[in-house]
Design a protein around this motif. Structure first.
Motif, PDB file in Angstrom:
ATOM      1  N   GLY A 160       0.754  -1.248   0.000  1.00 25.98           N
ATOM      2  CA  GLY A 160       0.000   0.000   0.000  1.00 25.98           C
ATOM      3  C   GLY A 160       0.777   1.287   0.000  1.00 25.98           C
ATOM      4  N   TYR A 161       2.130   1.246  -0.106  1.00 23.25           N
ATOM      5  CA  TYR A 161       2.887   2.488  -0.024  1.00 23.25           C
ATOM      6  C   TYR A 161       3.707   2.703  -1.288  1.00 23.25           C
ATOM      7  CZ  TYR A 161       5.948   6.200   1.606  1.00 23.25           C
ATOM      8  OH  TYR A 161       6.617   7.389   1.723  1.00 23.25           O
ATOM      9  N   PHE A 162       3.636   3.932  -1.817  1.00 25.18           N
ATOM     10  CA  PHE A 162       4.357   4.299  -3.034  1.00 25.18           C
ATOM     11  C   PHE A 162       4.879   5.722  -2.892  1.00 25.18           C
ATOM     12  CE2 PHE A 162       1.133   1.207  -3.873  1.00 25.18           C
ATOM     13  CZ  PHE A 162       1.776   0.254  -4.644  1.00 25.18           C
ATOM     14  N   GLY A 222      10.401   4.733  -5.714  1.00 24.32           N
ATOM     15  CA  GLY A 222       9.505   3.679  -5.228  1.00 24.32           C
ATOM     16  C   GLY A 222       8.069   3.828  -5.677  1.00 24.32           C
ATOM     17  N   ASN A 223       7.865   3.932  -6.984  1.00 22.43           N
ATOM     18  CA  ASN A 223       6.505   4.122  -7.515  1.00 22.43           C
ATOM     19  C   ASN A 223       5.933   2.854  -8.145  1.00 22.43           C
ATOM     20  OD1 ASN A 223       8.061   3.915  -9.807  1.00 22.43           O
ATOM     21  ND2 ASN A 223       7.096   5.642 -10.870  1.00 22.43           N
ATOM     22  N   PHE A 224       6.586   1.700  -7.917  1.00 19.81           N
ATOM     23  CA  PHE A 224       6.168   0.457  -8.574  1.00 19.81           C
ATOM     24  C   PHE A 224       5.767  -0.590  -7.539  1.00 19.81           C
ATOM     25  CE2 PHE A 224      10.699   0.206  -7.698  1.00 19.81           C
ATOM     26  CZ  PHE A 224      10.843  -1.064  -7.123  1.00 19.81           C
ATOM     27  N   ILE A 225       5.061  -1.614  -8.007  1.00 22.45           N
ATOM     28  CA  ILE A 225       4.780  -2.791  -7.188  1.00 22.45           C
ATOM     29  C   ILE A 225       5.757  -3.895  -7.595  1.00 22.45           C
ATOM     30  CG2 ILE A 225       3.004  -3.708  -8.767  1.00 22.45           C
ATOM     31  CD1 ILE A 225       2.984  -3.888  -4.885  1.00 22.45           C
ATOM     32  N   GLY A 226       6.254  -4.631  -6.607  1.00 20.61           N
ATOM     33  CA  GLY A 226       7.253  -5.652  -6.872  1.00 20.61           C
ATOM     34  C   GLY A 226       6.682  -7.061  -6.832  1.00 20.61           C
ATOM     35  N   ARG A 256      11.688   0.797   1.410  1.00 22.82           N
ATOM     36  CA  ARG A 256      10.977   1.962   0.883  1.00 22.82           C
ATOM     37  C   ARG A 256      10.143   2.677   1.944  1.00 22.82           C
ATOM     38  NH1 ARG A 256       6.489   0.876  -3.692  1.00 22.82           N
ATOM     39  NH2 ARG A 256       8.338   0.042  -4.739  1.00 22.82           N
ATOM     40  N   TYR A 257       9.448   1.927   2.755  1.00 20.95           N
ATOM     41  CA  TYR A 257       8.416   2.474   3.645  1.00 20.95           C
ATOM     42  C   TYR A 257       9.050   3.042   4.916  1.00 20.95           C
ATOM     43  CZ  TYR A 257       3.895   2.399   6.140  1.00 20.95           C
ATOM     44  OH  TYR A 257       2.739   2.726   6.816  1.00 20.95           O
ATOM     45  N   PRO A 258       8.971   4.352   5.127  1.00 20.32           N
ATOM     46  CA  PRO A 258       9.647   4.937   6.296  1.00 20.32           C
ATOM     47  C   PRO A 258       9.038   4.542   7.631  1.00 20.32           C
ATOM     48  CG  PRO A 258       8.464   6.630   5.044  1.00 20.32           C
ATOM     49  CD  PRO A 258       8.376   5.367   4.244  1.00 20.32           C
ATOM     50  N   TYR A 259       7.832   3.970   7.620  1.00 22.19           N
ATOM     51  CA  TYR A 259       7.143   3.626   8.868  1.00 22.19           C
ATOM     52  C   TYR A 259       7.116   2.119   9.117  1.00 22.19           C
ATOM     53  CZ  TYR A 259       5.629   8.229   7.395  1.00 22.19           C
ATOM     54  OH  TYR A 259       5.626   9.520   6.946  1.00 22.19           O
ATOM     55  N   TYR A 260       7.954   1.405   8.413  1.00 24.28           N
ATOM     56  CA  TYR A 260       8.002  -0.059   8.518  1.00 24.28           C
ATOM     57  C   TYR A 260       8.275  -0.497   9.959  1.00 24.28           C
ATOM     58  CZ  TYR A 260       9.702  -4.842   7.652  1.00 24.28           C
ATOM     59  OH  TYR A 260       9.903  -6.198   7.672  1.00 24.28           O
ATOM     60  N   HIS A 261       7.440  -1.417  10.444  1.00 24.91           N
ATOM     61  CA  HIS A 261       7.584  -1.993  11.785  1.00 24.91           C
ATOM     62  C   HIS A 261       7.660  -0.914  12.870  1.00 24.91           C
ATOM     63  CE1 HIS A 261       8.892  -6.426  10.924  1.00 24.91           C
ATOM     64  NE2 HIS A 261       7.722  -6.100  10.369  1.00 24.91           N
ATOM     65  N   PRO A 275      -3.218   3.824   9.125  1.00 17.34           N
ATOM     66  CA  PRO A 275      -3.974   3.823   7.855  1.00 17.34           C
ATOM     67  C   PRO A 275      -3.774   5.058   6.995  1.00 17.34           C
ATOM     68  CG  PRO A 275      -5.347   2.951   9.615  1.00 17.34           C
ATOM     69  CD  PRO A 275      -4.091   3.463  10.272  1.00 17.34           C
ATOM     70  N   ASP A 276      -3.491   6.204   7.590  1.00 20.62           N
ATOM     71  CA  ASP A 276      -3.335   7.435   6.814  1.00 20.62           C
ATOM     72  C   ASP A 276      -2.071   7.463   5.973  1.00 20.62           C
ATOM     73  OD1 ASP A 276      -2.250   7.631   9.609  1.00 20.62           O
ATOM     74  OD2 ASP A 276      -1.342   9.449   8.787  1.00 20.62           O
ATOM     75  N   LYS A 277      -1.151   6.520   6.189  1.00 19.50           N
ATOM     76  CA  LYS A 277       0.118   6.525   5.451  1.00 19.50           C
ATOM     77  C   LYS A 277       0.022   5.847   4.086  1.00 19.50           C
ATOM     78  CE  LYS A 277       2.314   8.329   8.997  1.00 19.50           C
ATOM     79  NZ  LYS A 277       1.431   8.057  10.141  1.00 19.50           N
ATOM     80  N   LEU A 278      -1.065   5.146   3.822  1.00 20.03           N
ATOM     81  CA  LEU A 278      -1.164   4.376   2.581  1.00 20.03           C
ATOM     82  C   LEU A 278      -1.638   5.229   1.414  1.00 20.03           C
ATOM     83  CD1 LEU A 278      -0.877   2.163   4.724  1.00 20.03           C
ATOM     84  CD2 LEU A 278      -2.502   0.790   3.430  1.00 20.03           C
ATOM     85  N   ASP A 279      -1.188   4.858   0.229  1.00 18.82           N
ATOM     86  CA  ASP A 279      -1.627   5.483  -1.025  1.00 18.82           C
ATOM     87  C   ASP A 279      -2.732   4.589  -1.589  1.00 18.82           C
ATOM     88  OD1 ASP A 279      -1.969   6.179  -3.732  1.00 18.82           O
ATOM     89  OD2 ASP A 279       0.110   6.827  -3.930  1.00 18.82           O
ATOM     90  N   TYR A 280      -3.978   4.934  -1.276  1.00 17.46           N
ATOM     91  CA  TYR A 280      -5.080   4.028  -1.590  1.00 17.46           C
ATOM     92  C   TYR A 280      -5.381   3.940  -3.081  1.00 17.46           C
ATOM     93  CZ  TYR A 280      -5.858   3.491   3.360  1.00 17.46           C
ATOM     94  OH  TYR A 280      -5.688   3.181   4.688  1.00 17.46           O
ATOM     95  N   ASP A 281      -5.071   4.982  -3.846  1.00 16.52           N
ATOM     96  CA  ASP A 281      -5.289   4.899  -5.295  1.00 16.52           C
ATOM     97  C   ASP A 281      -4.372   3.852  -5.922  1.00 16.52           C
ATOM     98  OD1 ASP A 281      -7.170   6.875  -5.016  1.00 16.52           O
ATOM     99  OD2 ASP A 281      -6.266   8.256  -6.450  1.00 16.52           O
ATOM    100  N   ARG A 282      -3.080   3.940  -5.620  1.00 21.06           N
ATOM    101  CA  ARG A 282      -2.156   2.986  -6.225  1.00 21.06           C
ATOM    102  C   ARG A 282      -2.302   1.591  -5.613  1.00 21.06           C
ATOM    103  NH1 ARG A 282       3.224   6.708  -7.455  1.00 21.06           N
ATOM    104  NH2 ARG A 282       2.665   7.822  -5.558  1.00 21.06           N
ATOM    105  N   PHE A 283      -2.609   1.526  -4.348  1.00 17.54           N
ATOM    106  CA  PHE A 283      -2.930   0.259  -3.694  1.00 17.54           C
ATOM    107  C   PHE A 283      -4.085  -0.424  -4.438  1.00 17.54           C
ATOM    108  CE2 PHE A 283      -4.903  -1.276   0.635  1.00 17.54           C
ATOM    109  CZ  PHE A 283      -4.714  -2.600   0.280  1.00 17.54           C
ATOM    110  N   THR A 284      -5.096   0.348  -4.788  1.00 16.32           N
ATOM    111  CA  THR A 284      -6.253  -0.187  -5.519  1.00 16.32           C
ATOM    112  C   THR A 284      -5.846  -0.733  -6.880  1.00 16.32           C
ATOM    113  OG1 THR A 284      -7.755   1.328  -4.407  1.00 16.32           O
ATOM    114  CG2 THR A 284      -8.491   0.440  -6.525  1.00 16.32           C
ATOM    115  N   LEU A 285      -4.966  -0.030  -7.579  1.00 18.57           N
ATOM    116  CA  LEU A 285      -4.531  -0.491  -8.902  1.00 18.57           C
ATOM    117  C   LEU A 285      -3.789  -1.828  -8.814  1.00 18.57           C
ATOM    118  CD1 LEU A 285      -3.348   2.889 -10.463  1.00 18.57           C
ATOM    119  CD2 LEU A 285      -5.481   1.654 -10.926  1.00 18.57           C
TER     120      LEU A 285
END
Length: 338
Positions: free
Chosen positions: A211-213, A235-239, A302-307, A313-323
């Motif tokens: 969920g993070y980009f 970090g704009n891609f899904i792996g 990539r994710y600065p808030y990892y663990h 929930p406010d940290k996620l990019d829901y548009d790209r997560f949806t894609l």
């Protein structure tokens, strides 16, 4: 008069040259067999369709329930872990599916993997799963509320469909430390039971932090400096990641994803010991001989808030997560036809 190069210096130069040639050969082999993937990639995310806007709100609501309302959920927070179990089970039921708890005992505490199955005309199983526990001290919005929300959304979209493969959607418990990569890890218990039952799992897809980009320069790092030469630094891609044994599955999945993709994607089939490659539930299935891949935003890199306590929930990019989730629906449809 020319000076002679000392024999020791010549030896060092030739040794360094040989090492450089070996390293270059290894990188070339890794690229050819593990990084060169089919399908045409795209450079940026596309707008959401009306159906994807609906999906986005489903994902947002489920992440909010897991990480905002329930919060940290693990063996140190058993009431919250049980609340997450109940929520996932109820979500499957509301979709018209029939959840089943695959339980095991962990030091006197009952732990539950939750599965639903959509029977196909063939015995081969396509399994899509995500772990629903969060690490100690974190509400786990991205890790792994995002993967669980995606699993629930995909299960809803396939409920009631006629499929060739049997589809199985599973929420796993106890992926995080101290159970990580141990015999007490929920997915390892589950995979072992699948093997004992003779389940024919042709593909296991682990949805792990999706969920993070970021579009910021140098927002993407890698566990090995050599990978940064081949892959993007943004970090704009899904792996899509697998071990070497699951390379054929990975190539099928990335090709299908890119046929319909509305978000950039990268993939690699690498040795399991490369940091990050085995860091989720697909590892459990590899241990029992099943092909598996991980779909991930590469959170630790990539994710600065990892663990952390800030994985909210406010940290996620829901548009790209949806894609990503929309693309994975197409992948499952495509795998079912193979």
């Amino acid at each position: 008069m020319r000076r002679r190069v000392p024999a020791v210096l010549r030896s060092l130069v030739f040794s360094a040259l040989r090492i450089a040639i070996v390293v270059a050969a290894i990188l070339l082999l890794l690229w050819w067999f593990g990084m060169r993937m089919p399908g045409k990639n795209i450079s940026k995310a596309a707008p959401l369709s009306p159906d994807e806007i609906t999906l986005r709100e489903e994902l947002r609501a489920d992440v909010q329930k897991l990480a905002g309302e329930i919060g940290e959920r693990n063996m140190w927070r058993c009431p919250q872990l049980n609340a997450a179990t109940d929520f996932i089970e109820a979500s499957f039921s509301r979709a018209g599916l029939h959840p089943r708890r695959e339980s095991y005992d962990l030091r006197g505490q009952a732990c539950h993997n939750i599965e639903v199955e959509i029977a196909g005309t063939r015995p081969e199983i396509l399994l899509i799963g995500a772990h629903y526990d969060s690490v100690f001290g974190s509400p786990g919005a991205n890790d792994n509320g995002s993967g669980v929300a995606a699993t629930l959304a995909l299960a809803r979209r396939f409920a009631g469909r006629k499929t060739q493969h049997t589809l199985r959607f599973v929420a796993f418990v106890n992926e995080e430390p101290p159970y990580f990569l141990s015999g007490e890890m929920g997915s390892l218990v589950y995979a072992r039971r699948c093997k004992e039952r003779g389940n024919k799992i042709s593909a296991m897809i682990s949805l792990e932090t999706i969920g993070y980009f970021s579009d910021a320069p140098n927002s993407q790092t890698y566990p090995s400096p050599g990978l940064g030469i081949v892959y993007p630094k943004v970090g704009n891609f899904i792996g899509f990641v697998s071990n070497v044994h699951s390379r054929a599955l990975l190539r099928r999945v990335i090709a299908l994803f890119r046929q319909h993709a509305k978000i950039p994607s990268e993939s690699a089939a690498l040795p399991w010991f490369v940091p990050g490659v085995s860091w989720s539930d697909q590892w459990s299935f590899w241990k029992h001989g099943y092909p598996g891949i991980m779909v991930t935003d590469t959170a630790p890199f990539r994710y600065p808030y990892y663990h952390s306590a800030n994985d909210t929930p406010d940290k996620l990019d829901y548009d790209r997560f949806t894609l990503v989730v929309s693309g994975m629906e197409k992948v499952i449809e495509g795998l079912d036809k193979l």
